[in-house]
Write a protein that holds these residues in place. Structure first.
Motif, PDB file in Angstrom:
ATOM      1  N   ASP A  27     -62.928  -0.978 -38.109  1.00 37.53           N
ATOM      2  CA  ASP A  27     -62.299  -1.647 -36.973  1.00 37.53           C
ATOM      3  C   ASP A  27     -62.551  -0.801 -35.730  1.00 37.53           C
ATOM      4  O   ASP A  27     -61.971   0.276 -35.562  1.00 37.53           O
ATOM      5  N   ALA A  28     -63.413  -1.279 -34.865  1.00 39.95           N
ATOM      6  CA  ALA A  28     -63.813  -0.487 -33.697  1.00 39.95           C
ATOM      7  C   ALA A  28     -62.702  -0.293 -32.690  1.00 39.95           C
ATOM      8  O   ALA A  28     -62.826   0.537 -31.789  1.00 39.95           O
ATOM      9  N   THR A  29     -61.598  -1.035 -32.807  1.00 34.87           N
ATOM     10  CA  THR A  29     -60.476  -0.825 -31.892  1.00 34.87           C
ATOM     11  C   THR A  29     -59.588   0.333 -32.342  1.00 34.87           C
ATOM     12  O   THR A  29     -58.603   0.638 -31.683  1.00 34.87           O
ATOM     13  N   ARG A  30     -59.952   0.976 -33.459  1.00 38.65           N
ATOM     14  CA  ARG A  30     -59.184   2.127 -33.963  1.00 38.65           C
ATOM     15  C   ARG A  30     -60.129   3.324 -34.077  1.00 38.65           C
ATOM     16  O   ARG A  30     -60.608   3.653 -35.164  1.00 38.65           O
ATOM     17  N   PRO A  31     -60.437   3.974 -32.963  1.00 38.36           N
ATOM     18  CA  PRO A  31     -61.466   5.036 -32.955  1.00 38.36           C
ATOM     19  C   PRO A  31     -61.235   6.128 -33.982  1.00 38.36           C
ATOM     20  O   PRO A  31     -62.186   6.601 -34.618  1.00 38.36           O
ATOM     21  N   ALA A  32     -60.000   6.531 -34.196  1.00 37.92           N
ATOM     22  CA  ALA A  32     -59.729   7.642 -35.109  1.00 37.92           C
ATOM     23  C   ALA A  32     -59.989   7.258 -36.562  1.00 37.92           C
ATOM     24  O   ALA A  32     -60.191   8.123 -37.409  1.00 37.92           O
TER      25      ALA A  32
ATOM     26  N   ALA B 283     -60.836   1.095 -26.215  1.00 41.32           N
ATOM     27  CA  ALA B 283     -60.825   1.599 -27.589  1.00 41.32           C
ATOM     28  C   ALA B 283     -62.187   1.414 -28.251  1.00 41.32           C
ATOM     29  O   ALA B 283     -62.686   2.312 -28.935  1.00 41.32           O
ATOM     30  N   VAL B 284     -62.811   0.250 -28.060  1.00 40.41           N
ATOM     31  CA  VAL B 284     -64.129   0.008 -28.655  1.00 40.41           C
ATOM     32  C   VAL B 284     -65.158   0.967 -28.057  1.00 40.41           C
ATOM     33  O   VAL B 284     -65.992   1.546 -28.775  1.00 40.41           O
ATOM     34  N   LEU B 285     -65.095   1.165 -26.746  1.00 35.04           N
ATOM     35  CA  LEU B 285     -66.012   2.106 -26.102  1.00 35.04           C
ATOM     36  C   LEU B 285     -65.740   3.541 -26.559  1.00 35.04           C
ATOM     37  O   LEU B 285     -66.666   4.344 -26.697  1.00 35.04           O
ATOM     38  N   THR B 286     -64.489   3.874 -26.824  1.00 38.13           N
ATOM     39  CA  THR B 286     -64.156   5.199 -27.333  1.00 38.13           C
ATOM     40  C   THR B 286     -64.746   5.402 -28.729  1.00 38.13           C
ATOM     41  O   THR B 286     -65.253   6.488 -29.059  1.00 38.13           O
ATOM     42  N   THR B 287     -64.709   4.358 -29.555  1.00 37.66           N
ATOM     43  CA  THR B 287     -65.339   4.437 -30.872  1.00 37.66           C
ATOM     44  C   THR B 287     -66.824   4.731 -30.735  1.00 37.66           C
ATOM     45  O   THR B 287     -67.379   5.578 -31.445  1.00 37.66           O
TER      46      THR B 287
ATOM     47  N   TYR C  76     -65.382  -3.007 -17.007  1.00 41.47           N
ATOM     48  CA  TYR C  76     -66.261  -2.374 -17.995  1.00 41.47           C
ATOM     49  C   TYR C  76     -66.518  -0.916 -17.645  1.00 41.47           C
ATOM     50  O   TYR C  76     -66.455  -0.027 -18.504  1.00 41.47           O
ATOM     51  N   GLU C  77     -66.824  -0.666 -16.379  1.00 47.07           N
ATOM     52  CA  GLU C  77     -67.166   0.697 -15.967  1.00 47.07           C
ATOM     53  C   GLU C  77     -65.962   1.626 -16.038  1.00 47.07           C
ATOM     54  O   GLU C  77     -66.088   2.788 -16.443  1.00 47.07           O
ATOM     55  N   ARG C  78     -64.795   1.109 -15.646  1.00 52.98           N
ATOM     56  CA  ARG C  78     -63.577   1.917 -15.744  1.00 52.98           C
ATOM     57  C   ARG C  78     -63.271   2.252 -17.202  1.00 52.98           C
ATOM     58  O   ARG C  78     -62.904   3.384 -17.534  1.00 52.98           O
ATOM     59  N   ALA C  79     -63.435   1.274 -18.082  1.00 55.56           N
ATOM     60  CA  ALA C  79     -63.182   1.509 -19.505  1.00 55.56           C
ATOM     61  C   ALA C  79     -64.172   2.520 -20.077  1.00 55.56           C
ATOM     62  O   ALA C  79     -63.805   3.360 -20.904  1.00 55.56           O
ATOM     63  N   ALA C  80     -65.424   2.443 -19.653  1.00 55.53           N
ATOM     64  CA  ALA C  80     -66.427   3.399 -20.132  1.00 55.53           C
ATOM     65  C   ALA C  80     -66.090   4.821 -19.696  1.00 55.53           C
ATOM     66  O   ALA C  80     -66.219   5.774 -20.473  1.00 55.53           O
ATOM     67  N   ARG C  81     -65.643   4.965 -18.464  1.00 53.88           N
ATOM     68  CA  ARG C  81     -65.241   6.309 -17.995  1.00 53.88           C
ATOM     69  C   ARG C  81     -64.041   6.815 -18.786  1.00 53.88           C
ATOM     70  O   ARG C  81     -63.989   7.983 -19.189  1.00 53.88           O
ATOM     71  N   ALA C  82     -63.080   5.931 -19.031  1.00 54.03           N
ATOM     72  CA  ALA C  82     -61.896   6.333 -19.783  1.00 54.03           C
ATOM     73  C   ALA C  82     -62.248   6.728 -21.209  1.00 54.03           C
ATOM     74  O   ALA C  82     -61.588   7.569 -21.820  1.00 54.03           O
ATOM     75  N   ALA C  83     -63.311   6.130 -21.741  1.00 53.80           N
ATOM     76  CA  ALA C  83     -63.757   6.445 -23.099  1.00 53.80           C
ATOM     77  C   ALA C  83     -64.538   7.741 -23.179  1.00 53.80           C
ATOM     78  O   ALA C  83     -64.829   8.215 -24.281  1.00 53.80           O
ATOM     79  N   GLY C  84     -64.922   8.291 -22.010  1.00 52.69           N
ATOM     80  CA  GLY C  84     -65.621   9.564 -21.999  1.00 52.69           C
ATOM     81  C   GLY C  84     -67.097   9.497 -21.688  1.00 52.69           C
ATOM     82  O   GLY C  84     -67.798  10.513 -21.799  1.00 52.69           O
ATOM     83  N   PHE C  85     -67.592   8.341 -21.282  1.00 55.95           N
ATOM     84  CA  PHE C  85     -68.996   8.250 -20.891  1.00 55.95           C
ATOM     85  C   PHE C  85     -69.186   8.779 -19.476  1.00 55.95           C
ATOM     86  O   PHE C  85     -68.325   8.609 -18.601  1.00 55.95           O
TER      87      PHE C  85
END
Length: 259
Positions: free
Chosen positions: A104-109, A137-141, A210-219
């Protein structure tokens, strides 16, 4: 939309469980064969020897393609048991050496693919996120799956500026319907295929989200690329056929990089 239901609640996953064969069939639509496939191939570039993850692999269409393009180790991950059953059945019938995992990509851990991947490919996955939190969460995964340096995400997602009007994409074999203009609004795709009706609902997100979420995910950075038609697609169908699609493509390629 294509290769994943994405990763979410059980009810939505169940809705995709019976669609594996239709997803395989949809790959023969001209816009997927001559435009999407061609554009993804160009975006991922040389994958020879890489460790690749197809996040939201669905029926395994691009998982198998990554292997065919030369990736050394390819994993497909999806949350739909039905989609994975189709992918594994194809692998048994025509083995290419890929493996599939239920995740489940919405659960990165919980995904368990951390830090070993050179390339994450994700085709029509991000647009199924129902909230910005789920998108992040998906981008963090994806980010956690990548190596600490040099990793790259290539994602095909719904173009925020896709052609409005239900029938805009009818010449290409599908329709899109969006009743509301807002972040997270549902966007329903319908395609009538020889094997049945493909009916799925994604969500509209702006480029900024999308871009804000990517930054929050660490990209570290993001870029957008429009799709292009293969030379064969132009020869077979002509430039006039593709002109409306290319003016307002239904999908864009989002690339996110690790520092």
């Amino acid at each position: 939309m294509s290769d994943l239901n994405t990763a979410g609640a059980a009810g939505r996953t169940d809705a995709f469980d019976a669609l594996g064969a239709l997803y395989e069939e949809s790959a023969r639509l001209p816009f997927r064969e001559h435009l999407e496939h061609h554009s993804v191939r160009r975006a991922v570039g040389d994958v020879t020897g890489l460790d690749a993850l197809d996040l939201g692999c669905g029926s395994g269409l691009y998982t198998r393609r990554l292997a065919a393009w030369g990736a050394a180790r390819v994993t497909g991950a999806d949350s739909s048991a039905g989609m994975l059953a189709t992918a594994r059945a194809v692998e048994r019938a025509r083995p290419v050496g890929v493996r599939y995992v239920h995740a489940d990509a919405t659960r990165p851990a919980a995904v368990g693919l951390d830090g070993t991947t050179d390339l994450v490919l994700s085709v029509y996955v991000l647009c199924y996120a129902r909230s910005e939190q789920e998108l992040t969460a998906v981008l963090t995964t994806a980010r956690r799956a990548l190596r600490p340096a040099g990793g790259r995400l290539v994602a095909v997602t719904l173009n925020p500026d896709y052609g409005r009007g239900t029938a805009y994409y009818a010449p290409y074999g599908f329709t899109l319907t969006q009743p509301e203009e807002r972040e997270g609004a549902p966007v329903t795709l319908d395609a009538l295929l020889p094997g049945g009706r493909l009916h799925v609902t994604a969500h509209w997100w702006s480029r900024r989200t999308y871009e804000r979420a990517a930054r929050a995910a660490g990209f570290a950075g993001t870029s957008w690329t429009p799709p292009t038609v293969s030379p064969r697609g132009r020869r077979l169908l002509g430039d006039a056929y593709w002109s409306a699609y290319l003016r307002a493509p239904q999908a864009l390629i989002l690339e996110a990089t690790v520092a």
